[in-house]
Scaffold this motif. Structure first.
Motif, short mmCIF file in Angstrom:
data_model
loop_
_atom_site.label_atom_id
_atom_site.label_comp_id
_atom_site.label_asym_id
_atom_site.label_seq_id
_atom_site.Cartn_x
_atom_site.Cartn_y
_atom_site.Cartn_z
N GLN A 252 -4.70 -17.11 5.85
CA GLN A 252 -5.72 -16.80 7.33
C GLN A 252 -6.91 -17.93 6.87
N VAL A 253 -7.58 -16.70 6.42
CA VAL A 253 -9.13 -17.71 5.53
C VAL A 253 -8.58 -19.24 5.56
N GLN A 255 -6.86 -20.77 7.08
CA GLN A 255 -6.16 -21.53 8.44
C GLN A 255 -7.43 -21.70 9.21
N LYS A 256 -8.55 -20.85 9.30
CA LYS A 256 -9.65 -20.13 9.53
C LYS A 256 -10.60 -21.47 9.86
N ASP A 287 -15.69 -14.38 5.61
CA ASP A 287 -16.45 -15.37 7.32
C ASP A 287 -16.69 -16.55 6.12
#
Length: 596
Positions: A252-253, A255-256, A287
């Protein structure tokens, strides 16, 4: 533009003929592109080893830039520290410059770059303009210490950066000296800015390629793609190692980060064509902050030469010419890049490259620089593999030869021989059944691992095993279970790998309950299965799954089938020749001798 303009190739002029220009030019002929370079080293530049079309001159020389641009279809750069004003004049006269002078002007000045991204809602570390010593002191108060001081222009590979640890005149003057500023007084104008210190989990990078039909009024479109997020591992502010895909962060990170990178490059608007290197920080709270952007092929994208369908250099040429972009997908599950830096001698410098020549999956890319200088980028080595483990075995040796400390890596390397098949069972009592699968894997020389993973008694281990299986290099899981037989299905729900369930015979329902449990998985959670207790077929099925992409293993399986056929035919012939009574008698005698 089309690939062929009449019977003439597309002509690209490149400001800069270093290793990036050299690697662009290695791709150019396949696209019917002819490149000309401007470089201060002229025919001694890395690009000159791939073409004679190199003009010697400064990258700031407007007349030389005009000279190489003459008759060019497109003008591009291999580094942003060029005479942008001269490129703007070329554009004004109708020349197609990609990326445009406007975009290069924004990115060349890192303070303007930061301002641009903040104005387009891209999250960056806190920063302040510091045009004077007084402004540096104010920034240290506002942003805290330590404070990173950066040159607005010209910074590269750690040059142009200095860390301020104390907010004193003496400490500031020392930091300015590190930045090459020797005329220090209270009224001195400083071409610097300051960034707040970021505590980050790791540094990552994403290569973004963007193509637009600039200069073609008949067609208007923009295409933006990103390559996978990678770990960018620094030593002394120089990129030393790249790991692909990025480790120590979730999918997920990653992809972010890829979405953020594309958004940042798209925000540059018209004229943002080509490949861009986007460097980012991942904080401990996951983040993602944008650090800085380079408007060209980048060190963190070199792995694409051997690990992706279309590498960054070819895609840069496609993009600036308005050609369709190539796929940015990886062709292998894992890859790494190691920079080869100059050492005390050429012999020592070449040690890692010479070793890589004998490593499976390793490719050496040498830059052809004449002089070996300590810390100078001399080449790089790409390593590809079917798993992170396979890559890491070679990577461990290269890191040692390049004097790169292991502690720089975000996670420990996986340096054991990578198992391709995981054989698991709910209890040690299942091992007599599962040994037949293990024997098959041994016969076919398929690396495997064996473990006890109980769906009910060790649920945490079950989740960890399943979720880490693909990252560790497993490609098939064989799960044996008796009774309720939840193990195969639970594993299949937590991994994308194929799972083969083996129903183990029990004393109560003879394994029928296990078989029913495994075959009645809900839609979307597939589990292959075999007959009760038939772990041998589970092993053979795993081998066949692997053989689909491994020619040598497929050949071994075909040989196995042929030998099985010959054995049956041989037995058939013997039965017909002997007759059934004599054949049975011989079989009984053999069984009795075995029992004795």
């Amino acid at each position: 533009m089309s690939l062929i303009v009449g019977d003439q190739p597309l002509r690209i002029a490149c400001v800069g003929g270093g290793q990036l220009g050299r690697m662009m030019n290695l791709e150019a002929p396949r696209l019917n592109i002819e490149m000309t370079f401007l470089d201060s080293l002229g025919l001694n530049s890395p690009a000159a080893q791939t073409t004679a079309r190199v003009i010697e001159g400064s990258l700031q020389d407007a007349a030389k830039i005009q000279e190489i641009a003459r008759n060019a279809d497109v003008v591009t750069v291999e580094i942003e520290h060029v005479n942008v004003e001269a490129l703007a004049e070329l554009e004004a006269s109708g020349c197609n410059v990609q990326p445009s002078a406007r975009v290069l002007g924004i990115i060349r000045d890192k303070f303007l770059q930061k301002q641009h991204f903040v104005n387009h809602d891209i999250v960056v570390p806190p920063f302040r303009e510091t045009p004077s010593i007084a402004a540096v002191k104010s920034a240290a108060v506002e942003l805290g210490l330590p404070l990173m001081l950066k040159s607005r222009r010209g910074g590269y590979d750690g040059k142009g950066n200095a860390v301020l640890k104390e907010n004193t005149q003496e400490a500031i003057e020392e930091a300015l000296k590190q930045l090459g500023i020797t005329n220090i007084d209270a009224s001195a104008a400083l071409d610097l800015y300051a960034e707040g210190w970021i505590e980050f989990k790791c540094e990552i990078a994403v290569m973004v390629v963007r193509s637009s039909r600039a200069g073609d009024p008949q067609v208007s479109f923009v295409t933006t793609k990103s390559y996978p997020a990678v770990n960018a591992i620094q030593q002394d502010s120089i990129c030393r190692v790249v790991l692909v895909p990025a480790r120590n962060i979730s999918a997920q990170v990653r992809q972010k980060a890829e979405i953020l990178a594309q958004k940042a490059i798209d925000s540059l608007g018209a004229g943002a064509s080509g490949v861009f290197g986007v460097e980012m920080f991942v904080t401990n709270s996951d983040d993602v902050l944008l650090n800085e952007v380079a408007p060209r092929p980048h060190n963190t994208g070199h792995y694409t030469q051997d690990a992706c369908v279309c590498n960054q250099f070819e895609n840069h040429l496609r993009a600036i010419c308005g050609l369709p972009l190539g796929s940015t997908e990886m062709t292998v599950p894992a890859a790494a890049m190691v920079n080869v830096l100059g050492a005390s001698s050429m012999e020592e410098t070449l040690a890692s490259s010479n070793a890589a020549m004998e490593m499976a999956g390793a490719a050496v890319h040498w830059y052809g620089k004449a002089a070996c200088r300590s810390g100078r980028k001399m080449g790089h080595i790409n390593v590809i593999g079917d798993s992170q483990s396979q890559v890491d075995i070679a990577l461990e040796k290269l890191l040692a030869l390049e004097r790169i400390p292991m502690e720089l890596l975000p996670v420990p390397l996986l340096t054991k021989e990578p198992a391709l098949v995981g054989v698991i069972m709910g209890s040690h009592s299942d091992l007599p059944t599962m040994k037949d699968a293990i024997q098959v894997l041994k016969e076919f020389k398929v690396p495997y691992e064996v473990d006890i993973v109980s769906a009910h008694r060790t649920p945490d281990k079950l989740m960890q095993y399943s979720r880490s299986a693909a990252r560790r290099g497993l490609q098939v899981i064989i799960a044996g279970a008796g009774g309720a037989a939840h193990l195969p299905g639970m594993v299949a729900s937590m991994t994308a790998l194929p799972v083969v369930g083996v129903p183990v015979k029990t004393s109560t329902l003879s394994g029928v309950d296990s078989l029913y449990s495994i075959v009645q998985m809900p839609r979307g959670i597939p589990v292959a299965t075999v007959a009760i207790g038939n772990a041998m077929n589970a092993g053979l099925l795993a081998v066949r799954m692997l053989a689909a992409s491994r020619p040598a293993l497929l050949q071994h399986m075909e040989k196995y089938q042929k030998e099985m056929k010959e054995k049956v035919n041989e037995t058939s012939t013997k039965l017909v020749e002997m007759g059934s009574d004599a054949f049975l008698e011989q079989m009984d005698n053999k069984n009795q001798s075995v029992n004795v």
